[in-house]
Design an enzyme around this catalytic site. Structure first.
Site, PDB file in Angstrom:
ATOM      1  N   ARG A 187      -1.649  12.017  -1.098  1.00 55.99           N
ATOM      2  CA  ARG A 187      -2.897  11.254  -0.977  1.00 55.99           C
ATOM      3  C   ARG A 187      -3.752  12.218   0.571  1.00 55.99           C
ATOM      4  O   ARG A 187      -4.287  11.106   0.596  1.00 55.99           O
ATOM      5  CB  ARG A 187      -1.509   9.655  -0.600  1.00 55.99           C
TER       6      ARG A 187
ATOM      7  N   ARG B  97      -7.187  19.872   5.728  1.00 55.84           N
ATOM      8  CA  ARG B  97      -8.986  20.672   5.711  1.00 55.84           C
ATOM      9  C   ARG B  97      -8.654  21.575   6.219  1.00 55.84           C
ATOM     10  O   ARG B  97      -8.284  21.931   7.507  1.00 55.84           O
ATOM     11  CB  ARG B  97      -9.457  19.669   6.619  1.00 55.84           C
TER      12      ARG B  97
ATOM     13  N   ARG C 283      11.353   0.622  -0.602  1.00 56.63           N
ATOM     14  CA  ARG C 283      11.345   0.849   0.682  1.00 56.63           C
ATOM     15  C   ARG C 283      10.487  -0.623   1.504  1.00 56.63           C
ATOM     16  O   ARG C 283       9.820  -0.930   0.438  1.00 56.63           O
ATOM     17  CB  ARG C 283      10.711   2.096   1.169  1.00 56.63           C
TER      18      ARG C 283
ATOM     19  N   ARG D 240       5.808   5.191  13.373  1.00 58.44           N
ATOM     20  CA  ARG D 240       4.689   4.840  13.496  1.00 58.44           C
ATOM     21  C   ARG D 240       4.125   3.630  14.423  1.00 58.44           C
ATOM     22  O   ARG D 240       5.226   2.057  14.429  1.00 58.44           O
ATOM     23  CB  ARG D 240       2.998   4.572  13.035  1.00 58.44           C
TER      24      ARG D 240
ATOM     25  N   GLU E 217       5.993   0.514  13.289  1.00 62.95           N
ATOM     26  CA  GLU E 217       6.956   0.326  11.994  1.00 62.95           C
ATOM     27  C   GLU E 217       8.029   1.270  11.912  1.00 62.95           C
ATOM     28  O   GLU E 217       8.302   2.343  12.115  1.00 62.95           O
ATOM     29  CB  GLU E 217       5.576   0.842  11.461  1.00 62.95           C
TER      30      GLU E 217
ATOM     31  N   TYR F 240       2.302   2.537  -6.730  1.00 66.69           N
ATOM     32  CA  TYR F 240       1.876   2.777  -5.209  1.00 66.69           C
ATOM     33  C   TYR F 240       0.829   2.739  -4.997  1.00 66.69           C
ATOM     34  O   TYR F 240      -0.311   3.282  -4.552  1.00 66.69           O
ATOM     35  CB  TYR F 240       2.799   3.857  -4.301  1.00 66.69           C
TER      36      TYR F 240
ATOM     37  N   ASP G 237      -3.027   1.554  -3.700  1.00 69.74           N
ATOM     38  CA  ASP G 237      -4.224   1.442  -2.487  1.00 69.74           C
ATOM     39  C   ASP G 237      -5.108   0.092  -2.912  1.00 69.74           C
ATOM     40  O   ASP G 237      -4.680  -0.265  -3.894  1.00 69.74           O
ATOM     41  CB  ASP G 237      -4.363   2.465  -2.495  1.00 69.74           C
TER      42      ASP G 237
HETATM   43  P1  FAD Z   1       0.370  -8.058  -3.226  1.00 66.21           P
HETATM   44  O1  FAD Z   1      -0.728  -7.888  -2.470  1.00 66.21           O
HETATM   45  O2  FAD Z   1       2.176  -7.988  -3.052  1.00 66.21           O
HETATM   46  O3  FAD Z   1       0.459  -9.595  -3.706  1.00 66.21           O
HETATM   47  C1  FAD Z   1       1.792 -10.641  -4.328  1.00 66.21           C
HETATM   48  C2  FAD Z   1       1.549 -11.306  -3.933  1.00 66.21           C
HETATM   49  O4  FAD Z   1       2.216 -12.509  -5.410  1.00 66.21           O
HETATM   50  C3  FAD Z   1       2.276 -11.614  -3.126  1.00 66.21           C
HETATM   51  O5  FAD Z   1       1.632 -12.646  -2.463  1.00 66.21           O
HETATM   52  C4  FAD Z   1       3.724 -12.680  -3.175  1.00 66.21           C
HETATM   53  O6  FAD Z   1       4.618 -13.108  -2.388  1.00 66.21           O
HETATM   54  C5  FAD Z   1       3.258 -13.031  -4.534  1.00 66.21           C
HETATM   55  N1  FAD Z   1       4.323 -13.327  -5.469  1.00 66.21           N
HETATM   56  C6  FAD Z   1       5.392 -12.694  -5.893  1.00 66.21           C
HETATM   57  N2  FAD Z   1       6.864 -13.140  -7.068  1.00 66.21           N
HETATM   58  C7  FAD Z   1       5.906 -14.613  -6.826  1.00 66.21           C
HETATM   59  C8  FAD Z   1       6.520 -15.514  -7.342  1.00 66.21           C
HETATM   60  N3  FAD Z   1       8.021 -15.315  -7.744  1.00 66.21           N
HETATM   61  N4  FAD Z   1       6.047 -17.449  -6.978  1.00 66.21           N
HETATM   62  C9  FAD Z   1       4.632 -17.303  -6.359  1.00 66.21           C
HETATM   63  N5  FAD Z   1       4.371 -15.785  -6.034  1.00 66.21           N
HETATM   64  C10 FAD Z   1       4.987 -14.669  -6.154  1.00 66.21           C
HETATM   65  N6  FAD Z   1      -3.734  -0.280   0.787  1.00 66.21           N
HETATM   66  C11 FAD Z   1      -5.194   0.414   1.347  1.00 66.21           C
HETATM   67  O7  FAD Z   1      -6.456   0.407   0.409  1.00 66.21           O
HETATM   68  N7  FAD Z   1      -5.026   0.736   2.194  1.00 66.21           N
HETATM   69  C12 FAD Z   1      -4.250   0.745   3.000  1.00 66.21           C
HETATM   70  O8  FAD Z   1      -3.676   0.615   4.253  1.00 66.21           O
HETATM   71  C13 FAD Z   1      -2.768   0.240   2.841  1.00 66.21           C
HETATM   72  N8  FAD Z   1      -1.895  -0.635   3.760  1.00 66.21           N
HETATM   73  C14 FAD Z   1      -0.781  -0.995   3.166  1.00 66.21           C
HETATM   74  C15 FAD Z   1       0.590  -0.612   4.218  1.00 66.21           C
HETATM   75  C16 FAD Z   1       1.794  -1.325   3.540  1.00 66.21           C
HETATM   76  C17 FAD Z   1       2.847  -0.918   4.522  1.00 66.21           C
HETATM   77  C18 FAD Z   1       1.599  -1.233   2.017  1.00 66.21           C
HETATM   78  C19 FAD Z   1       2.820  -1.629   1.693  1.00 66.21           C
HETATM   79  C20 FAD Z   1       0.596  -1.102   1.580  1.00 66.21           C
HETATM   80  C21 FAD Z   1      -0.347  -1.266   1.857  1.00 66.21           C
HETATM   81  N9  FAD Z   1      -1.319  -0.793   1.306  1.00 66.21           N
HETATM   82  C22 FAD Z   1      -2.779   0.211   1.728  1.00 66.21           C
HETATM   83  C23 FAD Z   1      -1.564  -1.377  -0.475  1.00 66.21           C
HETATM   84  C24 FAD Z   1      -1.902  -2.658  -1.069  1.00 66.21           C
HETATM   85  O9  FAD Z   1      -0.952  -3.390   0.275  1.00 66.21           O
HETATM   86  C25 FAD Z   1      -1.871  -3.051  -1.616  1.00 66.21           C
HETATM   87  O10 FAD Z   1      -3.133  -2.289  -3.085  1.00 66.21           O
HETATM   88  C26 FAD Z   1      -2.841  -4.880  -2.457  1.00 66.21           C
HETATM   89  O11 FAD Z   1      -1.872  -5.693  -1.397  1.00 66.21           O
HETATM   90  C27 FAD Z   1      -1.679  -5.013  -3.971  1.00 66.21           C
HETATM   91  O12 FAD Z   1      -1.983  -6.377  -4.477  1.00 66.21           O
HETATM   92  P2  FAD Z   1      -1.408  -6.776  -5.112  1.00 66.21           P
HETATM   93  O13 FAD Z   1      -2.067  -8.839  -5.911  1.00 66.21           O
HETATM   94  O14 FAD Z   1      -0.508  -6.186  -6.361  1.00 66.21           O
HETATM   95  O15 FAD Z   1       0.165  -7.603  -5.087  1.00 66.21           O
HETATM   96  N1  UDP Z   2       3.413  12.171   5.519  1.00 68.68           N
HETATM   97  C1  UDP Z   2       4.072  12.336   5.912  1.00 68.68           C
HETATM   98  N2  UDP Z   2       3.458  12.760   7.614  1.00 68.68           N
HETATM   99  C2  UDP Z   2       2.804  11.808   8.234  1.00 68.68           C
HETATM  100  C3  UDP Z   2       1.945  11.119   7.446  1.00 68.68           C
HETATM  101  C4  UDP Z   2       2.763  11.054   5.765  1.00 68.68           C
HETATM  102  O1  UDP Z   2       5.238  12.991   6.191  1.00 68.68           O
HETATM  103  O2  UDP Z   2       2.930  12.088   9.861  1.00 68.68           O
HETATM  104  C5  UDP Z   2       3.477  11.413   4.059  1.00 68.68           C
HETATM  105  C6  UDP Z   2       4.996  10.625   3.942  1.00 68.68           C
HETATM  106  O3  UDP Z   2       5.753  10.776   2.520  1.00 68.68           O
HETATM  107  C7  UDP Z   2       3.746   9.373   3.349  1.00 68.68           C
HETATM  108  C8  UDP Z   2       2.772  10.128   2.712  1.00 68.68           C
HETATM  109  O4  UDP Z   2       2.449  11.056   3.435  1.00 68.68           O
HETATM  110  O5  UDP Z   2       4.531   8.607   2.683  1.00 68.68           O
HETATM  111  C9  UDP Z   2       2.138   9.084   3.014  1.00 68.68           C
HETATM  112  O6  UDP Z   2       1.205   8.757   3.728  1.00 68.68           O
HETATM  113  P1  UDP Z   2       0.285   7.791   4.246  1.00 68.68           P
HETATM  114  O7  UDP Z   2      -0.502   7.570   5.403  1.00 68.68           O
HETATM  115  O8  UDP Z   2      -1.028   7.343   3.207  1.00 68.68           O
HETATM  116  O9  UDP Z   2       1.331   7.029   3.840  1.00 68.68           O
HETATM  117  P2  UDP Z   2       0.911   5.065   3.579  1.00 68.68           P
HETATM  118  O10 UDP Z   2       0.131   4.719   5.314  1.00 68.68           O
HETATM  119  O11 UDP Z   2       1.113   4.395   2.422  1.00 68.68           O
HETATM  120  O12 UDP Z   2       2.242   4.120   3.949  1.00 68.68           O
END
Ligand code: FAD
Ligand code: UDP
Length: 385
Positions: free
Chosen positions: A174, A178, A257, A288, A316, A364, A366
């Site tokens: 991911r 560069r 996780r 972070r 976090e 996983y 985005d």
């Molecule tokens: P979710 O957003 O998880 O939605 C699923 C929903 O289902 C939830 O609201 C949940 O409450 C509901 N649900 C589950 N079970 C039930 C049930 N039994 N009854 C009723 N409702 C239920 N993507 C990016 O592009 N950029 C980012 O910077 C980025 N940062 C992230 C950081 C973190 C910490 C995480 C975990 C993910 C990140 N993502 C990011 C990914 C992004 O969060 C996901 O792509 C997106 O949320 C997925 O949408 P979803 O609808 O599949 O799941």
């Molecule tokens: N990672 C790392 N060091 C950093 C940033 C990222 O080792 O400073 C690794 C780590 O394993 C992480 C992965 O690269 O899970 C992807 O990073 P990203 O920032 O895309 O993770 P996210 O924002 O999804 O948590």
């Protein structure tokens, strides 16, 4: 009101399917979520004390190179010009990420040109196998062992608490590497944040469908009696909750996780000078710190104004997921993939249930990949709903 489709989960997958089914197929859609808000993990709220927009489930930055997704999302929100930049602290010194010529020269106290740096890193990556099979091999093959040990090894250990030798190489792919001084975190064509926040974006998706979408919050698919009635009647269901929960964990739990997000309002103007600072060493224990005001440099009033004396940060911490915690990142070891394929076999034989999203597919994804997956699923089913 009778519904044609039930959508479990008001996250991006569920809302994209809802919007398409309502607007394109004229369906009446009931969207439920067990949480008290729409938007799933992308949800953000404006902090009551400072008015600063805080991402409740970890920072979310929108970026995509998928033109169909960019076109789709722009129907519902405008995006700011925000470009994501991340820094990392290692051994008391701050370096730019992702690994770029600035990081390399600062780390080796050198002034390598791009070609010199490539030769240096290639030498340090020579011990990695040609076809890396895990995160450690992949990381070393990309940046060599000294940089891997400094910036990836311990951060990954804190983040995943699973040996890097057992993690998928895709996790580290991911991050771009560069050989110039460009330190944009993402490589994508389009990038930005929704101008009025995430909730406004998602509400616009719902509102665009008039009264064809009804949303019920704090409603659990497995325990709500009206939903039980719809289930018994065999309503077409898009399920975006965890797939192992759907099947009552009969083949065991998939590993996730989870995160602890420690929010603090501080009486300082600017805590760290950037939106995200990573911590590459085993100490401190957090991976972070996010400082949310830096995500919106275009906002200049209230606590966003220079000199306001207030900021909001979130530390976090990654933690092992246990039943009842929020599932955030799929660990996705070989053992998980074997369990997942048993659940997928059951899912393939369902007539009226479609699984999707990061929990339903144990992926996983985005945000843009989630939307792309939902648009593709819609195209697949639109002629038979
Ligand atoms: P979710 O957003 O998880 O939605 C699923 C929903 O289902 C939830 O609201 C949940 O409450 C509901 N649900 C589950 N079970 C039930 C049930 N039994 N009854 C009723 N409702 C239920 N993507 C990016 O592009 N950029 C980012 O910077 C980025 N940062 C992230 C950081 C973190 C910490 C995480 C975990 C993910 C990140 N993502 C990011 C990914 C992004 O969060 C996901 O792509 C997106 O949320 C997925 O949408 P979803 O609808 O599949 O799941
Ligand atoms: N990672 C790392 N060091 C950093 C940033 C990222 O080792 O400073 C690794 C780590 O394993 C992480 C992965 O690269 O899970 C992807 O990073 P990203 O920032 O895309 O993770 P996210 O924002 O999804 O948590």
């Amino acid at each position: 009101m009778e519904y044609d489709v039930l959508i479990v989960g008001a996250g991006l997958f569920g809302l994209t399917m809802a919007e398409r089914l309502a607007n394109e197929c004229d369906k009446k859609v009931l969207v439920i979520d067990k949480r008290n808000h729409i938007g799933g993990n992308c949800y953000s709220e404006f902090d009551s004390e400072t008015g600063i927009e805080c991402h409740k489930y970890g920072a979310h930055l929108f970026h995509t190179s998928l033109e169909n997704v960019w076109e789709y999302v722009n129907q519902f929100t405008k995006f700011t010009n925000y470009i994501h930049k991340v820094y990392t602290t290692h051994d008391g010194i701050v370096y730019p990420l992702p690994i770029n010529l600035g990081t390399i020269n600062q780390f080796f106290q050198a002034a390598y040109t791009p070609d010199e740096a490539k030769v240096k890193i290639a030498g340090q990556a020579a011990s990695a196998p040609e076809n890396p099979q895990n995160l450690a091999e992949q990381g070393i093959s990309l940046i060599g062992k000294p940089l891997f040990d400094a910036f990836i090894k311990n951060y990954t250990a804190k983040q995943w608490q699973t040996p890097a030798e057992e993690l998928s190489p895709d996790i580290i792919k991911r991050l771009p590497v560069r050989y110039n001084y460009d330190n944009r975190y993402f490589n994508d064509t389009h990038e930005g944040l929704p101008v009025d926040g995430y909730e406004a974006w998602f509400q616009n998706m719902i509102d665009s469908c008039g009264d064809k979408i009804v949303v019920r919050l704090e409603t659990d698919y497995f325990t709500d009696s009206e939903i039980q009635r719809l289930r018994d009647a065999g309503i077409l269901t898009i399920y975006t909750g965890p797939i192992d929960r759907f099947y009552d964990y009969q083949f065991g739990e998939l590993k996730w996780r989870s995160l602890d997000l420690g929010k603090e309002v501080l009486d300082v103007d600017d805590f760290q000078g950037c939106p995200v600072m990573n911590y590459a060493d085993l100490e401190p224990k957090y991976t972070r710190i996010h400082e949310f005001k830096h995500f919106h440099p275009e906002r200049t009033t209230g606590c966003y104004a220079p000199g306001s004396g207030k900021t909001v940060i979130v530390r976090e911490y990654s933690k092992t997921w246990h039943l009842g915690d929020e599932p955030y990142y799929p660990v996705n070891t070989a053992e998980d993939r074997a369990v997942l394929s048993k659940y997928q076999d059951l899912a393939a034989s369902e007539q009226n249930i479609i699984f999707g999203g990061r929990l339903g597919e144990y992926a996983y994804y985005d945000m843009d990949k989630t939307i792309a997956a939902a648009l593709a699923k819609f195209d697949e089913i639109k002629n038979r709903v």
